[in-house]
Design a protein around this motif. Structure first.
Motif, PDB file in Angstrom:
ATOM      1  N   VAL A   6       0.835  -1.205   0.000  1.00 14.03           N
ATOM      2  CA  VAL A   6       0.000   0.000   0.000  1.00 14.03           C
ATOM      3  C   VAL A   6       0.868   1.253   0.000  1.00 14.03           C
ATOM      4  O   VAL A   6       0.645   2.196  -0.771  1.00 14.03           O
ATOM      5  CB  VAL A   6      -0.953   0.010   1.211  1.00 14.03           C
ATOM      6  N   LYS A   7       1.880   1.258   0.863  1.00 20.44           N
ATOM      7  CA  LYS A   7       2.768   2.415   0.942  1.00 20.44           C
ATOM      8  C   LYS A   7       3.561   2.577  -0.348  1.00 20.44           C
ATOM      9  O   LYS A   7       3.757   3.708  -0.830  1.00 20.44           O
ATOM     10  CB  LYS A   7       3.724   2.263   2.130  1.00 20.44           C
ATOM     11  N   ALA A  45       1.311   4.125  -2.989  1.00 18.98           N
ATOM     12  CA  ALA A  45       1.026   5.528  -2.665  1.00 18.98           C
ATOM     13  C   ALA A  45       2.241   6.400  -2.938  1.00 18.98           C
ATOM     14  O   ALA A  45       2.123   7.499  -3.486  1.00 18.98           O
ATOM     15  CB  ALA A  45       0.583   5.648  -1.208  1.00 18.98           C
ATOM     16  N   SER A  62      -3.917   7.744  -2.924  1.00 22.33           N
ATOM     17  CA  SER A  62      -3.715   7.770  -1.477  1.00 22.33           C
ATOM     18  C   SER A  62      -3.626   6.334  -0.946  1.00 22.33           C
ATOM     19  O   SER A  62      -3.970   5.373  -1.648  1.00 22.33           O
ATOM     20  CB  SER A  62      -4.878   8.487  -0.805  1.00 22.33           C
ATOM     21  N   ARG A  63      -3.204   6.193   0.295  1.00 24.62           N
ATOM     22  CA  ARG A  63      -3.127   4.853   0.889  1.00 24.62           C
ATOM     23  C   ARG A  63      -4.519   4.214   0.953  1.00 24.62           C
ATOM     24  O   ARG A  63      -4.665   3.019   0.680  1.00 24.62           O
ATOM     25  CB  ARG A  63      -2.505   4.921   2.289  1.00 24.62           C
ATOM     26  N   LYS A  64      -5.517   5.014   1.263  1.00 24.26           N
ATOM     27  CA  LYS A  64      -6.881   4.483   1.310  1.00 24.26           C
ATOM     28  C   LYS A  64      -7.311   3.991  -0.073  1.00 24.26           C
ATOM     29  O   LYS A  64      -7.906   2.913  -0.211  1.00 24.26           O
ATOM     30  CB  LYS A  64      -7.839   5.560   1.820  1.00 24.26           C
ATOM     31  N   GLU A  65      -6.982   4.765  -1.085  1.00 25.87           N
ATOM     32  CA  GLU A  65      -7.342   4.373  -2.452  1.00 25.87           C
ATOM     33  C   GLU A  65      -6.592   3.120  -2.884  1.00 25.87           C
ATOM     34  O   GLU A  65      -7.134   2.262  -3.587  1.00 25.87           O
ATOM     35  CB  GLU A  65      -7.050   5.524  -3.417  1.00 25.87           C
ATOM     36  N   GLN A  94      -5.494   0.736  -0.866  1.00 24.55           N
ATOM     37  CA  GLN A  94      -6.103  -0.394  -0.159  1.00 24.55           C
ATOM     38  C   GLN A  94      -7.321  -0.907  -0.932  1.00 24.55           C
ATOM     39  O   GLN A  94      -7.518  -2.111  -1.095  1.00 24.55           O
ATOM     40  CB  GLN A  94      -6.499   0.033   1.251  1.00 24.55           C
ATOM     41  N   GLN A  95      -8.121   0.038  -1.443  1.00 24.15           N
ATOM     42  CA  GLN A  95      -9.298  -0.342  -2.212  1.00 24.15           C
ATOM     43  C   GLN A  95      -8.899  -0.973  -3.545  1.00 24.15           C
ATOM     44  O   GLN A  95      -9.528  -1.947  -3.990  1.00 24.15           O
ATOM     45  CB  GLN A  95     -10.179   0.882  -2.463  1.00 24.15           C
ATOM     46  N   ARG A 150      -8.032  -4.518  -2.901  1.00 27.40           N
ATOM     47  CA  ARG A 150      -9.252  -5.296  -2.672  1.00 27.40           C
ATOM     48  C   ARG A 150     -10.000  -5.554  -3.980  1.00 27.40           C
ATOM     49  O   ARG A 150     -10.616  -6.610  -4.173  1.00 27.40           O
ATOM     50  CB  ARG A 150     -10.165  -4.570  -1.674  1.00 27.40           C
TER      51      ARG A 150
END
Length: 233
Positions: free
Chosen positions: A4-5, A8, A14-17, A19-20, A23
């Protein structure tokens, strides 16, 4: 570095994006296997949306800069970063230009996120030659080559003479100038000191690395062999 990092930091989101994205199955290996956030996979074997990842930190990019673009992110209007994919502006560490070309100068412009490499290129000790093709408002007088090569030429408001530079005459009002340092608007100021005015200016090479084969506005990621050419006379 966690996946993830890594994504990003490469500017993909972003990290949230990211992660998605993981998934959603957008991040895979070369065999098409979905990767998980904690999967350990070699950088070169990771695909994002079926495309290989951009290079990790240490990337060097060559751009054939068109006229009308500026190098500073603080300026208004068209920026050289606009010519690269959007994600390159989001990389961490950030991409910086290695030196600058002003808005009215075209040609070879380098970017990197490697501070050590940047300083090696611009260091006066490296004396990396930079080659410019120049068109002038008036014909050359014939005295310019000796003056530029003398090592004694002083520019207005400067306290140190210029390093010797090589001038090759290409036509009545055209020349090729090789510099071994990089002062503010140096080429334009050198010709202004001779009573002439530069009407067109393009940097064609840095070391032995040129923009041959790159369309205006085109760019490429440099190989290790390309990087060596920068420091070759």
């Amino acid at each position: 570095m966690r996946l993830v990092k890594l994504l990003a930091n490469l500017g993909y989101g972003s990290r949230k994006e990211m992660q998605q994205a993981i998934r959603n199955g957008w991040v895979t290996d070369r065999e098409g296997n979905r990767l998980k956030a904690d999967t350990k996979t070699a950088h070169e074997d990771i695909l994002f949306d079926d495309e290989p990842l951009d290079p990790a930190q240490g990337v060097v990019i060559l751009l054939n800069k068109p006229l009308g673009y500026t190098c500073s992110t603080k300026d208004q209007g068209r920026l050289v970063y606009d010519l690269l994919p959007d994600r390159y502006r989001m990389r961490k560490p950030a991409l910086s230009t290695i030196g600058r070309l002003d808005k009215e100068t075209s040609g070879a412009l380098l970017f990197t996120d490697d501070g050590t490499f940047l300083h090696k290129v611009i260091s006066p000790k490296s004396e990396v030659p930079k080659v410019y093709d120049v068109t002038l408002d008036r014909p050359l007088t014939g005295d310019e080559a000796a003056l530029f090569a003398s090592g004694e030429m002083m520019l207005e408001s400067e306290v140190k003479p210029l390093k010797p530079a090589e001038l090759e005459v290409l036509g009545e009002n055209k020349a090729r100038l090789t510099l071994h340092e990089g002062r503010y608007h140096q080429v334009r100021r050198m010709f202004a000191a001779t009573g002439n005015h530069v009407t067109d200016l393009s940097r064609t090479r840095v070391g032995r690395l040129g923009v041959d084969g790159l369309d205006e506005g085109g760019w490429k990621i440099l190989s290790e062999e390309d990087k060596v050419l920068i420091f070759s006379a």
